[in-house]
Motif scaffolding. Structure first.
Motif, short mmCIF file in Angstrom:
data_model
loop_
_atom_site.label_atom_id
_atom_site.label_comp_id
_atom_site.label_asym_id
_atom_site.label_seq_id
_atom_site.Cartn_x
_atom_site.Cartn_y
_atom_site.Cartn_z
N GLY B 193 0.94 -1.18 0.05
CA GLY B 193 -0.16 0.18 -0.13
C GLY B 193 0.77 1.18 -0.14
O GLY B 193 2.00 1.43 -0.78
N ALA B 306 -15.26 13.00 4.32
CA ALA B 306 -16.74 12.54 4.39
C ALA B 306 -16.78 11.53 5.16
O ALA B 306 -15.95 10.62 5.41
CB ALA B 306 -17.17 12.69 3.06
N GLY B 308 -17.28 7.85 6.53
CA GLY B 308 -16.77 6.61 6.07
C GLY B 308 -16.50 5.46 6.98
O GLY B 308 -15.90 5.99 8.14
N VAL B 309 -15.92 4.46 6.59
CA VAL B 309 -15.45 3.23 7.49
C VAL B 309 -14.14 2.90 7.18
O VAL B 309 -13.94 2.67 6.08
CB VAL B 309 -16.42 2.01 7.46
CG1 VAL B 309 -15.82 0.87 8.14
CG2 VAL B 309 -17.94 2.52 8.17
N LEU B 310 -13.28 3.27 8.19
CA LEU B 310 -11.68 2.66 8.07
C LEU B 310 -11.34 2.00 9.46
O LEU B 310 -11.82 2.82 10.61
CB LEU B 310 -10.85 3.56 7.66
CG LEU B 310 -9.43 3.24 7.48
CD1 LEU B 310 -9.47 2.39 6.07
CD2 LEU B 310 -8.47 4.32 7.15
N LEU B 317 -13.49 10.54 7.02
CA LEU B 317 -12.29 9.71 6.19
C LEU B 317 -12.06 10.29 4.70
O LEU B 317 -13.15 10.90 4.30
CB LEU B 317 -13.18 8.30 5.79
CG LEU B 317 -12.13 7.67 5.14
CD1 LEU B 317 -10.91 6.91 5.87
CD2 LEU B 317 -13.23 6.12 4.68
N GLN B 319 -11.49 9.88 1.35
CA GLN B 319 -11.68 8.79 0.40
C GLN B 319 -12.07 9.47 -0.85
O GLN B 319 -12.63 10.69 -1.02
CB GLN B 319 -12.83 7.82 0.99
CG GLN B 319 -14.25 9.01 1.14
CD GLN B 319 -15.22 8.18 2.04
OE1 GLN B 319 -15.39 7.02 1.61
NE2 GLN B 319 -15.89 8.68 2.65
N ASP B 320 -11.98 8.69 -2.03
CA ASP B 320 -12.44 9.11 -3.36
C ASP B 320 -13.84 8.85 -3.55
O ASP B 320 -14.56 8.19 -2.55
CB ASP B 320 -11.59 8.59 -4.18
CG ASP B 320 -11.75 7.06 -4.67
OD1 ASP B 320 -12.70 6.37 -4.05
OD2 ASP B 320 -10.72 6.56 -5.17
N SER B 321 -14.46 8.77 -4.68
CA SER B 321 -15.94 8.83 -4.93
C SER B 321 -16.25 7.14 -4.88
O SER B 321 -17.36 7.32 -4.79
CB SER B 321 -16.15 9.51 -6.20
OG SER B 321 -15.65 8.70 -7.41
N ASP B 322 -15.29 6.50 -4.86
CA ASP B 322 -15.52 5.02 -4.97
C ASP B 322 -15.43 4.52 -3.26
O ASP B 322 -15.61 3.14 -3.24
CB ASP B 322 -14.50 4.28 -5.72
CG ASP B 322 -15.00 4.05 -7.07
OD1 ASP B 322 -16.17 4.39 -7.46
OD2 ASP B 322 -14.41 3.51 -8.09
N GLY B 323 -15.09 5.40 -2.46
CA GLY B 323 -15.02 5.05 -1.11
C GLY B 323 -13.53 4.14 -0.89
O GLY B 323 -13.18 3.84 0.26
N GLN B 324 -12.55 4.50 -1.62
CA GLN B 324 -11.09 4.01 -1.65
C GLN B 324 -10.27 5.15 -0.64
O GLN B 324 -10.76 6.30 -0.87
CB GLN B 324 -10.45 3.88 -3.11
CG GLN B 324 -11.07 2.79 -4.06
CD GLN B 324 -11.14 1.45 -3.68
OE1 GLN B 324 -10.64 1.11 -2.60
NE2 GLN B 324 -11.93 0.85 -4.45
N THR B 325 -9.66 4.45 0.06
CA THR B 325 -8.89 5.54 1.07
C THR B 325 -7.76 6.41 0.05
O THR B 325 -7.20 5.69 -0.64
CB THR B 325 -8.13 4.70 1.96
OG1 THR B 325 -9.05 4.07 2.65
CG2 THR B 325 -7.57 5.47 3.17
#
Lengths: 271, 433
Positions: B193, B306, B308-310, B317, B319-325
């Motif tokens: 990562g 915005a 989100g869950v991490l 969080l 994050q991008d529009s896909d919910g990727q960190t």
């Protein structure tokens, strides 16, 4: 239990009636690219995989070991988008195999739980496997999956208490995913005896169908697990076939060879 | 111990704050909020395999809280080993640069053993580990402060210790890697990562899932699944409680504002907690603004993120529009994290605390200023809080106080580990020949 339609339970029941467990094969969406992952999934179905588990690539896959991490990192770097999953599901489901989507929870939250369920159902998907969503946090997903008649496959682990096994069995639809061991995805030398105990305990807690994953990679292990579970879930061993290949076509050939071996292993479990 | 609060009219904003705190008070004090949820934030978004261990930890923690022997042992360790209470230092030469006749006090967590506030939480959890009968601890670390504190407690209490650290951070903080190894810990560089703190947490979680029967994950901040956010806050409560009593003794008053840097948010939560139910006390959390919010290279969750869950909790969080960190950036490894403790997200949503970004440059300028005006080299993390306070100067008038503004800053760590970063930043090294 008597769910109709595209769910995985109908397929698992049909196989059970034939005296056979299901082979459930995992591949990540987007490896080596979106089209390539669809082709690979179809090759896997041709070779004898009964149910497809298609993984949505995610930046922080805490339940995955190095093999799947590597493939997923590649899929993200290649530009795979979450919305690509729906078209891929549609094309794979056309083969007749039920397609479950495996996804960490944040991509679904970001897309919207209701919209994700709607679009997955419209694409002909069977439901979701959610490695980091426990039923305790799944109120919104339970409602959305009820509305769209989707499977909700939750995990149980050797550490789960009897109370949690019962709660998870009651919340699940399709099947319950029993983690064979404490750990993340990846190949292991042997499947421990805690897997068989967990399947027994999960059934006793009310689950109709229980499939086993994590660490199952060889035909012999598939035979062993198929002897006591309703399905054998294999991931890393299949992904490894793609990762090690020199090109996509060679990857699909090797994938088909491994899948066929596993399918034969599953098939030889019961008379 | 409480400070004397003088009656006053207060501004419209402060009256709004009064109403917010009063309304919330009907549900009990904010300071005593327990998990798993802080408003819509928190929870347990984890693999089922970890739930039994989280329940075990929750039970052990609440049993320990109810046991006077546990509190007495922790207090003894803090007094004889950590060096608590940490001093409160007024910094008048620094305060001149804030302006507005402000008086500024630093809570000196930098003077704790191991050099930061992290030891408060580590000793608390390590004592719990002994009670749970586990023999091994694992931890994540960014700047290395939490890793060093964990390695220290493991040496003290005879526990095996493995610390996961992003490969990028092992380079930035090579000295702390050596410190951890000296203390007997195994340091594992994480090479997947983004190779920073978030990836170190991923690796620690994978280790925990596989070894949960014998191993405790000694999480270093107020993030993660329940019960970590409430438990880690409680182990850091001592910061705010001491500071409140010390400031009352010095000045007879509560502070008008409390400031702290916010990565995961443990030092901020520790000092905020003693004041969160005092409507006259403004709370400011300063996040890593990196190269500026517009640059996209920052770690300001409340400016650019915005919900989100991490890593087990729902919070703000990046994050991008896909919910990727999203990748993050900060000159400070300890603030370089894409999410934030769920209780901070809750205080933000209530309007009870204000979170603002501070850029790398602003932080380094404040770092240099404290060095030269007060003879204190702060951690670059803590320098973000100092920079945030410097920027408060122009708005002090709008607070409409009937006395000189009193500002309390948590100086969460010392800057020894940052000397080489600072030397490079300011060009203090002789040119290489």
């Amino acid at each position: 239990m008597t769910d109709i339609g595209r769910g995985s339970a109908a397929r698992l029941h049909a196989l059970r009636d034939q005296g056979r467990a299901a082979l459930i094969g995992y591949l990540p969406l987007g490896y080596p690219d979106v089209d390539g992952s669809v082709d690979a999934a179809l090759a896997m179905v041709d070779a004898g995989v009964d149910v497809v588990e298609l993984g949505v690539p995610y930046t922080d896959p805490v339940m995955d070991g190095p093999t799947i991490q590597h493939a997923v990192e590649h899929a993200l770097a290649a530009g795979t988008r979450v919305r690509d999953v729906f078209g891929a599901v549609e094309r794979i489901a056309a083969s007749g195999a039920p397609v479950l989507v495996m996804t960490y929870w944040n991509p679904v939250l970001r897309y919207g739980v209701g919209p994700f369920a709607r679009d997955l159902a419209a694409a002909g998907g069977a439901g979701l496997i959610t490695p980091d969503l426990i039923p305790d946090e799944a109120t919104e997903w339970v409602a959305a999956s009820d509305e769209h008649h989707l499977d909700r496959v939750f995990l149980v682990a050797p550490s789960s208490t009897p109370e949690r096994l019962a709660m998870t069995a009651a919340a699940a639809r399709g099947f319950v995913y029993a983690a064979s061991t404490m750990g993340v995805t990846g190949t292991r030398a042997q499947v421990g005896d805690q897997a068989e105990r967990l399947v027994r305990d999960t059934r006793a807690a009310g689950a109709d169908l229980v499939c086993v994953g994590l660490g199952v990679s060889t035909a012999a292990q598939a035979t062993q697990v198929a002897g006591f579970a309703d399905g054998v879930i294999v991931g890393s061993a299949l992904v490894r076939a793609l990762l090690d290949a020199t090109d996509a076509a060679a990857g699909r050939r090797e994938l088909a060879r491994v899948a066929a071996e596993l399918a034969a292993g599953v098939g030889s479990a019961r008379g | 111990m409480t400070g004397h609060v003088p009656p006053r009219g207060g501004s419209a904003a402060s009256q709004g704050l009064h109403r917010a705190v009063a309304a919330l008070g009907e549900r009990g004090p904010l300071a005593e909020q327990m998990g798993p949820y802080f408003g819509e934030f928190g929870g347990r978004f984890v693999p089922e395999a970890l739930v039994a261990a989280l329940d075990e930890l929750d039970t052990a923690y609440h049993k320990a809280l109810a046991d006077p022997a546990f509190g007495a042992e922790l207090e003894r360790l803090h007094r004889t080993y950590t060096g608590r209470p940490s001093p409160l230092t007024e910094v008048p030469r620094f305060a001149e640069h804030v302006g507005g006749r402000a008086r500024v006090f630093l809570k000196r967590e930098d003077l704790n053993h191991t050099g930061s506030h992290k030891i408060n939480n580590v000793l608390g959890q390590a004592l719990l580990v002994k009670r749970m009968g586990k023999k091994r601890v694992i931890a994540e670390t960014g700047a290395g402060q939490h890793g060093v504190a964990t390695a220290t407690a493991a040496a003290l209490l005879d526990l095996d210790c493995t610390v996961y650290m992003g490969e990028e951070d092992t380079r930035r903080q090579a000295l702390n890697v050596a410190r951890m190894r000296l203390l007997g810990a195994e340091v594992v560089p994480v090479r997947i990562g983004s190779r920073t703190l978030k990836d170190a947490i991923n690796e620690a979680l994978r280790d925990w899932v596989a070894n949960v029967e014998t191993t405790h994950y000694l999480l270093g901040t107020v993030t993660g699944p329940h019960p970590f956010p409430e438990m880690v806050r409680d182990f850091h409560r001592v910061i705010g409680e001491e500071a409140r009593a010390q400031l009352a003794e010095e000045t007879g008053r509560l502070p008008d504002a409390v400031a702290a840097c916010v990565g995961g948010g443990s030092n901020a939560m520790g000092i905020f907690n003693a004041f969160v139910d005092e409507p006259d006390v403004r709370l400011f959390g300063f996040e890593a603004g990196g190269e500026g919010i517009d640059s996209g290279r920052h770690a300001s969750r409340f400016s650019g993120g915005a919900p989100g869950v991490l890593h087990g909790a729902r919070s703000y969080l990046l994050q991008d529009s896909d919910g990727q960190t999203l990748p993050t950036h900060s000159v400070s490894a300890g603030l370089d994290y894409p999410s934030v403790g769920p209780a901070h997200a809750w205080l933000h949503s209530l309007g009870r605390a204000t979170y603002r970004p501070v850029t790398d440059t602003e932080a380094m300028d404040a770092f240099a200023l404290l060095c030269r005006t007060e003879g204190i080299i702060p951690a670059i993390e803590s320098a973000h809080a100092l920079a945030g306070v410097l920027a408060l100067g122009p708005e002090l008038d709008s607070w409409a106080l009937d006395h000189d503004p009193l500002i309390l800053v948590n100086l969460s760590g010392r800057g020894d580990k940052d000397v080489s970063t600072a030397a490079q930043w300011f060009g203090l090294l002789e040119e290489d020949v």
